[in-house]
Structure formats: C-alpha cells, structure tokens
Enzyme design. Structure first.
Site, PDB file in Angstrom:
ATOM      1  N   ALA A 194      -0.140   6.351  -0.883  1.00 25.36           N
ATOM      2  CA  ALA A 194      -0.141   6.666   1.255  1.00 25.36           C
ATOM      3  C   ALA A 194      -0.810   8.164   0.728  1.00 25.36           C
ATOM      4  O   ALA A 194      -1.143   8.376   1.854  1.00 25.36           O
ATOM      5  CB  ALA A 194       1.458   7.138   1.772  1.00 25.36           C
ATOM      6  N   GLY A 195      -0.408   8.493  -0.550  1.00 30.07           N
ATOM      7  CA  GLY A 195      -1.221   9.868  -0.741  1.00 30.07           C
ATOM      8  C   GLY A 195      -2.266   9.733  -0.625  1.00 30.07           C
ATOM      9  O   GLY A 195      -3.707  10.874  -0.426  1.00 30.07           O
TER      10      GLY A 195
END
Length: 307
Positions: free
Chosen positions: A251-252
């Site tokens: 997600a990052g």
C-alpha cells in the site's frame, strides 16, 4: 516531460495467507499461497505505469529463473525496463505472511538488489536525467540511491525517497537532505525524530520537524488513519477513506507511485497526496503487492466520491 523513473528493488514475492499468527514452534497450514512480482521499486513502478505515468524501472535481478519471471511480469503498457542481469547472484526474494486482519510480516533476501551500485545507476543516466520525478526506496544500497538523487537533482527532477525498510541507524542530515520529498511511516518518523506520532496532529508536527533536516517536503503516512505533511512551511493532514482492508502489502508503494504520477503532471502537492491516499486505500482491498495496484480510472472515480 512526465517520465517517472524508479531506481530500486525488484523481487519475487512468496506470500502465504493465514487466519492468525502461529506461535513459536507451531506448524500451521496456509489458507492460500501466491507467487508474484514484488520489491518496493517494482511495486512503485507498476503503480506509476497503471496510474497513467510514463514509468521506467532501473534495478537488478539475477541470471536465474526468477529473474526471467520478474522481467516478464514487468512487461506492461507504460513501463520500460532498464534492468541489469547479475551473474552468480540470486534475484531478490520476499517471504510474506498475511493474517485475516490484513497485517503482514515480511522477510527479505536482497539478492541482486544488494549489488546495485553507483556504476550501474550511472549507466542509466539518460533515463534519470530525462525524468520529471525519480522514486527511491531503501531496499538497495544507499550509495546507489544517492547517485540517482544527484543525477536527478542536477537535471531538475523531483526526488522522492521512501525510507523503508527503515535504516538502522537512521540516516542523518547529510543523507536526508539529498531528497526533495521523504515519505516515512510512523515508525520511520520515530527513528528520525526519537518519538513516534500516534495521531494525525502529531504526524503533522513530526513532518514539520523532519523538514528541519533539510528536506523540502515530509509526508508521514499513518496507515488507515491517513497522512500528514509539511511542504515548504505549509502543513496539513488528511484522513484516509474507510475501506474493507484485506491486505496492506505494498500500500505504501502504491502511495509513492501515485504521488509521483500526479507530481509529474505538474499538479500541487495536496492534490498529489489526496490522489495517493485514495490509490493506496484501494490497494488494501485486494491481495498481493504490485497486482493490488488499481487503474487510473478506478482511482479517479473513487476520488470523486471521497470526502
């Protein structure tokens, strides 16, 4: 010029999904196992390509079957590969365990990522200096990242560093100041500042303090809570949209790739952050690393209903 060049890691991810974490000495059966493209660099590059960027991947893989596999997986519209094959070195590997809450544990084997050096980066000078944005992470030697940052800055490109996995000890001002934008999570912010933000208000203060190290913009990511930032003296924060999270892997990386795309289009930092927050939120609703990245149209539609 809207090219986004990613200098960084390329892995094969071996991901196992479990109901819950096993105890020490316990043998448990995985609910599902997946083999996929990963590495923070590759994930960012796939995100940039899927979200509408003109993306270039600079990195290294081994002369092995996994290297063949990852290069075939990087063949997609909008993505050019400038990847070196390294003899007598394995392709990087990530061993990922995910439980039903979406939390994960990742064990890395650097392989060819660990031998990416200044000469290999300089060999791809044309791609770097022809970029609007250059994305970096900490899964390759910092000397290679700094070489890319110097080339990019000299050419007027925006340099974004995701300091993950967190370097221990954390970099000092001499390294941090080499980047235009830094995107630490709460733990990485703690390593820089000595205390960990737990709220968006604290993260906003942390971002402002990080900028005192010489970075123009600091964006502190707080997972499902959202992000806070400080950019050239202006601070802000943004709550993340509520979604049904099943897997937070990459997600990052999706956030950073999305951030780079919007900045390459010449749009303001707050627009870029809002777009990146929505892209990352959508990525958590799907399993896997690079395969979880949404398409540009999905994010634009989701963003239209956000807030």
């Amino acid at each position: 010029m809207t090219r986004i060049t990613v200098v960084g890691s390329i892995n094969i991810d071996l991901t196992n999904y479990f109901d819950d974490w096993p105890s020490v000495g316990q043998t448990v059966t995985a609910l599902e196992t997946r083999i996929s493209l990963g590495g923070k660099g590759a994930n960012q590059c796939v995100a940039a390509a899927r979200l509408g960027g003109d993306a270039v991947m600079v990195g290294a893989v081994g002369q092995d079957g996994f290297g063949d596999d990852v290069l075939s997986r990087l063949e997609m519209p909008g993505l050019q590969c400038k990847v070196d094959r390294v003899a007598n070195t394995a392709t990087g590997m990530a061993f990922i365990d995910v439980v039903r809450t979406g939390e994960n544990i990742i064990r890395l084997s650097a392989g060819a990522n660990g031998v990416l050096d200044i000469d290999m980066v300089n060999a791809h000078r044309d791609e770097i200096v022809g970029s609007k944005v250059v994305l970096l992470q900490n899964e390759v030697p910092v000397a290679a990242s700094l070489a890319a940052a110097r080339l990019a800055r000299d050419a007027g490109a925006i340099v974004i560093m995701d300091p993950a996995p967190a370097p221990v000890p954390m970099w000092g001002r001499d390294i941090l100041s080499a980047f235009d934008i830094i995107t630490p999570n709460a733990h990485e912010a703690k390593l820089i500042l000595g205390s960990e933000p737990t709220t968006l208000a604290e993260a906003r203060d942390a971002a402002k303090a990080i900028c005192e190290t010489g970075v123009g913009t600091a964006i502190v990511t707080m997972g499902g809570d959202g992000v806070a930032w400080s950019s050239n003296g202006v601070t802000g924060d943004m709550a993340a949209p509520k979604v049904d999270t099943i897997d937070t892997v990459a997600a990052g990386d999706c956030f950073n790739g999305a951030l780079g795309v919007v900045l390459s289009e010449g749009r303001p930092i707050d627009d870029a952050i809002q777009f990146a927050v929505c892209a990352a939120a959508l990525a958590t609703t799907r399993k896997g690393a690079s395969v979880s990245v949404p398409e540009r149209g999905e994010v634009d539609a989701f963003l239209a209903g956000f807030g």
